[in-house]
Design an enzyme around this catalytic site. Structure first.
Site, PDB file in Angstrom:
ATOM      1  N   HIS A 206       0.813  -1.219   0.000  1.00 36.10           N
ATOM      2  CA  HIS A 206       0.000   0.000   0.000  1.00 36.10           C
ATOM      3  C   HIS A 206       0.851   1.276   0.000  1.00 36.10           C
ATOM      4  CE1 HIS A 206      -4.203  -1.697   0.928  1.00 36.10           C
ATOM      5  NE2 HIS A 206      -3.491  -2.531   0.212  1.00 36.10           N
ATOM      6  N   SER A 210      -0.334  -1.014  -6.369  1.00 35.64           N
ATOM      7  CA  SER A 210      -0.081  -2.170  -7.230  1.00 35.64           C
ATOM      8  C   SER A 210       0.593  -1.760  -8.530  1.00 35.64           C
ATOM      9  CB  SER A 210      -1.400  -2.862  -7.562  1.00 35.64           C
ATOM     10  OG  SER A 210      -1.846  -3.591  -6.452  1.00 35.64           O
ATOM     11  N   LYS A 232     -14.333  -8.700  -8.155  1.00 32.38           N
ATOM     12  CA  LYS A 232     -13.447  -9.544  -8.953  1.00 32.38           C
ATOM     13  C   LYS A 232     -12.796 -10.627  -8.077  1.00 32.38           C
ATOM     14  CE  LYS A 232     -10.387  -8.948 -12.835  1.00 32.38           C
ATOM     15  NZ  LYS A 232     -10.070  -8.056 -13.914  1.00 32.38           N
ATOM     16  N   ASP A 233     -12.320 -10.222  -6.888  1.00 36.41           N
ATOM     17  CA  ASP A 233     -11.687 -11.182  -5.977  1.00 36.41           C
ATOM     18  C   ASP A 233     -12.702 -12.196  -5.444  1.00 36.41           C
ATOM     19  OD1 ASP A 233      -9.231 -10.082  -6.378  1.00 36.41           O
ATOM     20  OD2 ASP A 233      -9.042  -9.128  -4.418  1.00 36.41           O
ATOM     21  N   GLU A 276       6.745 -33.816  -0.694  1.00 32.69           N
ATOM     22  CA  GLU A 276       5.492 -33.417  -1.337  1.00 32.69           C
ATOM     23  C   GLU A 276       5.814 -32.740  -2.669  1.00 32.69           C
ATOM     24  OE1 GLU A 276       6.377 -32.645   1.958  1.00 32.69           O
ATOM     25  OE2 GLU A 276       4.590 -31.811   2.896  1.00 32.69           O
TER      26      GLU A 276
HETATM   27  C1  HEM Z   1       1.229 -15.975   2.573  1.00 34.41           C
HETATM   28  C2  HEM Z   1       1.669 -15.624   1.394  1.00 34.41           C
HETATM   29  C3  HEM Z   1       1.323 -14.337   0.682  1.00 34.41           C
HETATM   30  C4  HEM Z   1       0.220 -13.542   0.847  1.00 34.41           C
HETATM   31  C5  HEM Z   1      -0.962 -13.764   1.785  1.00 34.41           C
HETATM   32  C6  HEM Z   1       0.352 -12.431  -0.077  1.00 34.41           C
HETATM   33  C7  HEM Z   1      -0.579 -11.416  -0.220  1.00 34.41           C
HETATM   34  C8  HEM Z   1      -0.520 -10.434  -1.194  1.00 34.41           C
HETATM   35  C9  HEM Z   1      -1.614  -9.563  -1.575  1.00 34.41           C
HETATM   36  C10 HEM Z   1      -3.026  -9.582  -0.944  1.00 34.41           C
HETATM   37  C11 HEM Z   1      -1.188  -8.761  -2.570  1.00 34.41           C
HETATM   38  C12 HEM Z   1      -2.023  -7.718  -3.352  1.00 34.41           C
HETATM   39  C13 HEM Z   1      -2.812  -8.417  -4.467  1.00 34.41           C
HETATM   40  C14 HEM Z   1      -1.924  -8.891  -5.597  1.00 34.41           C
HETATM   41  O1  HEM Z   1      -1.197  -8.079  -6.192  1.00 34.41           O
HETATM   42  O2  HEM Z   1      -1.940 -10.122  -5.885  1.00 34.41           O
HETATM   43  C15 HEM Z   1       0.200  -9.077  -2.829  1.00 34.41           C
HETATM   44  C16 HEM Z   1       1.022  -8.447  -3.772  1.00 34.41           C
HETATM   45  C17 HEM Z   1       2.338  -8.786  -4.047  1.00 34.41           C
HETATM   46  N1  HEM Z   1       3.033  -9.876  -3.517  1.00 34.41           N
HETATM   47 FE1  HEM Z   1       2.310 -11.184  -2.146  1.00 34.41          FE
HETATM   48  N2  HEM Z   1       1.536 -12.556  -0.746  1.00 34.41           N
HETATM   49  C18 HEM Z   1       2.162 -13.701  -0.335  1.00 34.41           C
HETATM   50  C19 HEM Z   1       3.371 -14.205  -0.795  1.00 34.41           C
HETATM   51  C20 HEM Z   1       4.204 -13.573  -1.713  1.00 34.41           C
HETATM   52  C21 HEM Z   1       5.431 -14.112  -2.238  1.00 34.41           C
HETATM   53  C22 HEM Z   1       5.979 -15.485  -1.881  1.00 34.41           C
HETATM   54  C23 HEM Z   1       5.964 -13.166  -3.089  1.00 34.41           C
HETATM   55  C24 HEM Z   1       7.245 -13.184  -3.895  1.00 34.41           C
HETATM   56  C25 HEM Z   1       8.241 -13.964  -3.747  1.00 34.41           C
HETATM   57  C26 HEM Z   1       5.068 -12.036  -3.111  1.00 34.41           C
HETATM   58  C27 HEM Z   1       5.256 -10.871  -3.840  1.00 34.41           C
HETATM   59  C28 HEM Z   1       4.297  -9.889  -4.058  1.00 34.41           C
HETATM   60  C29 HEM Z   1       4.453  -8.741  -4.947  1.00 34.41           C
HETATM   61  C30 HEM Z   1       5.710  -8.349  -5.731  1.00 34.41           C
HETATM   62  C31 HEM Z   1       3.230  -8.052  -4.934  1.00 34.41           C
HETATM   63  C32 HEM Z   1       2.884  -6.758  -5.737  1.00 34.41           C
HETATM   64  C33 HEM Z   1       2.254  -7.215  -7.020  1.00 34.41           C
HETATM   65  C34 HEM Z   1       1.906  -6.111  -7.984  1.00 34.41           C
HETATM   66  O3  HEM Z   1       1.532  -5.019  -7.566  1.00 34.41           O
HETATM   67  O4  HEM Z   1       2.034  -6.384  -9.197  1.00 34.41           O
HETATM   68  N3  HEM Z   1       4.001 -12.320  -2.282  1.00 34.41           N
HETATM   69  N4  HEM Z   1       0.576 -10.104  -1.983  1.00 34.41           N
END
Ligand code: HEM
Length: 389
Positions: A206, A210, A232-233, A276
């Site tokens: 935030h 995004s 959408k979600d 796994e």
């Molecule tokens: C428990 C695991 C995770 C949760 C709950 C989580 C949750 C979220 C959420 C809610 C968003 C905003 C929606 C979206 O852009 O999809 C987000 C964005 C993002 N997440 Fe995660 N995430 C997790 C794991 C990860 C991992 C493993 C990575 C990378 C190695 C990652 C990298 C990013 C990035 C770079 C964004 C920004 C995406 C964009 O704006 O294009 N996340 N995450």
């Protein structure tokens, strides 16, 4: 007039919800690939809730763990449902997070200014792996026991201190009751740490907003998060639930290894010890290096290398659709990852060794050579074209 703290807190809460959910500025062009983040959050909640209910009936003792799981399956009201949700939920969580990571890789979400956001994700991913590994040991089946033995024994590769450290980890001279006890504690606690880190992840998101499929930053083409992306979600969640339920109700054991329905026997090693499915590519990398320490370093490096990407990237373009050379290498990398997954469950012999080694070389070359070089080549080509026009 007395200060009304409840009122101040409530108005602060409403203002927070308003600016971070309802009117949160979101790029209009986000596709369903951006729903995997919220799905990952839902997976975490499902795992924590089903896990808490399982823990009410599970016994972390080597003489009772296996039968306590059978007791959950047969005697506890809806115990079978809770266990199948939790066991398959782990796989669903990994599917969702792999898709989330691939989205990030494809759309360059790791690039400036989201480097820290990406790194926070990698740390969450490492903790997820620790949670899944310790959880798989709990039913105390053959794969639980031997998987724990194979992985923890890697510590013995550390010169001199290796043996004392592994005995300290086990709490004895082999994987045993103290090991099961501490793995249960770790497995219970880690998801709460992940939940805390997820809040940090969201705070970092935030801060910058995004990324988007066109690579624009927040502020260019925004619409409010509610109702556009809430709806959408919610639709993405409904589709995910159907997919998840198909496994839980029709193929509940297809992702599990049948040997884990045999109680752990320290005197009998299974013919093939396989992790796994979501750990198979890293296991393949481990076994592709014909040197114990080298293999362990390569396996650890294959995950930690994700932390480097934001800092070695040289591309000025985020979306892979607009990067023809990188696009080819990206899809080749996805195929390579699937090949490693296949090799990870094959015996270490004949052609499988060679295929595993070639796939391992490409895995590292993609990150260490292709990402830095292709960015530079593509930028040079774009500038050349602009100059000549
Ligand atoms: C428990 C695991 C995770 C949760 C709950 C989580 C949750 C979220 C959420 C809610 C968003 C905003 C929606 C979206 O852009 O999809 C987000 C964005 C993002 N997440 Fe995660 N995430 C997790 C794991 C990860 C991992 C493993 C990575 C990378 C190695 C990652 C990298 C990013 C990035 C770079 C964004 C920004 C995406 C964009 O704006 O294009 N996340 N995450």
């Amino acid at each position: 007039m007395p200060l009304n703290l409840t009122r101040i807190n409530r108005s602060y809460l409403f203002a927070f919800i308003d600016s971070h959910i309802i009117h949160y500025p979101t790029p209009i062009s986000l596709t369903y690939a951006w729903s995997f983040g919220s799905l990952a959050g839902i997976c975490l909640v499902i795992q924590m809730l089903s896990g808490i209910f399982l823990a009410m009936h599970y016994t972390p003792n080597i003489d009772m763990a296996f039968s306590s799981v059978e007791h959950i399956m047969r005697d506890v009201q809806n115990g079978w449902l809770i266990r199948y949700i939790h066991a398959n939920g782990a796989s669903m969580f990994f599917i969702v997070v792999y898709a989330h990571i691939c989205r990030g890789l494809y759309y360059g979400s790791y690039m400036e200014p989201r480097e820290l956001l990406w790194c926070s994700g990698v740390i969450i991913f490492l903790l997820m792996m620790g949670t899944a590994f310790t959880g798989y040991v709990l039913p105390w089946g053959q794969m639980s026991f031997w998987g724990a033995t194979v992985i923890t024994s890697m510590v013995t590769a550390i010169p001199v201190a290796g043996q004392p450290i592994v005995q300290w980890l086990w709490g004895g001279y082999t994987v045993g009751n103290p090991t099961l006890n501490r793995f249960f504690s770790i497995h219970f606690v880690l998801p709460f740490v992940i939940a805390g880190l997820t809040l940090v992840h969201l705070a970092l998101l935030h801060k910058e907003g995004s990324n988007s499929p066109v690579g624009s930053d927040t502020g260019v083409d925004d619409v409010p998060f509610y109702p556009y992306f809430v709806s959408k979600d919610v639709f993405a969640f409904a589709c995910f639930l159907l997919f998840f339920a198909t496994f839980v109700f029709y193929f509940p054991n297809v992702l599990n290894h049948p040997d884990n329905y045999i109680p752990a026997d320290p005197l009998q090693t299974p013919a093939h010890v396989v992790p796994e499915w979501y750990f198979l590519p890293y296991y393949a990398i481990l076994r592709s290096i014909p040197h114990k320490v080298g293999g362990i370093i390569a396996m650890g490096g294959s995950i930690l290398i994700l932390l480097l990407i934001p800092f070695i990237n040289t591309s000025e373009i985020r979306n892979t659709t607009y990067r023809p050379i990188f696009k080819f290498c990206f899809w080749f990398f996805i195929a390579d990852f699937i090949i490693l997954m296949w090799i990870g469950q094959k015996p270490v012999k004949d052609t499988f060794i060679l295929v595993g080694q070639i796939a391992t070389v490409y895995y590292f070359a993609f990150f260490l050579i292709l990402i830095p070089i292709i960015g530079k080549v593509e930028s040079a080509l774009v500038h050349y074209k602009l100059d000549s026009d």
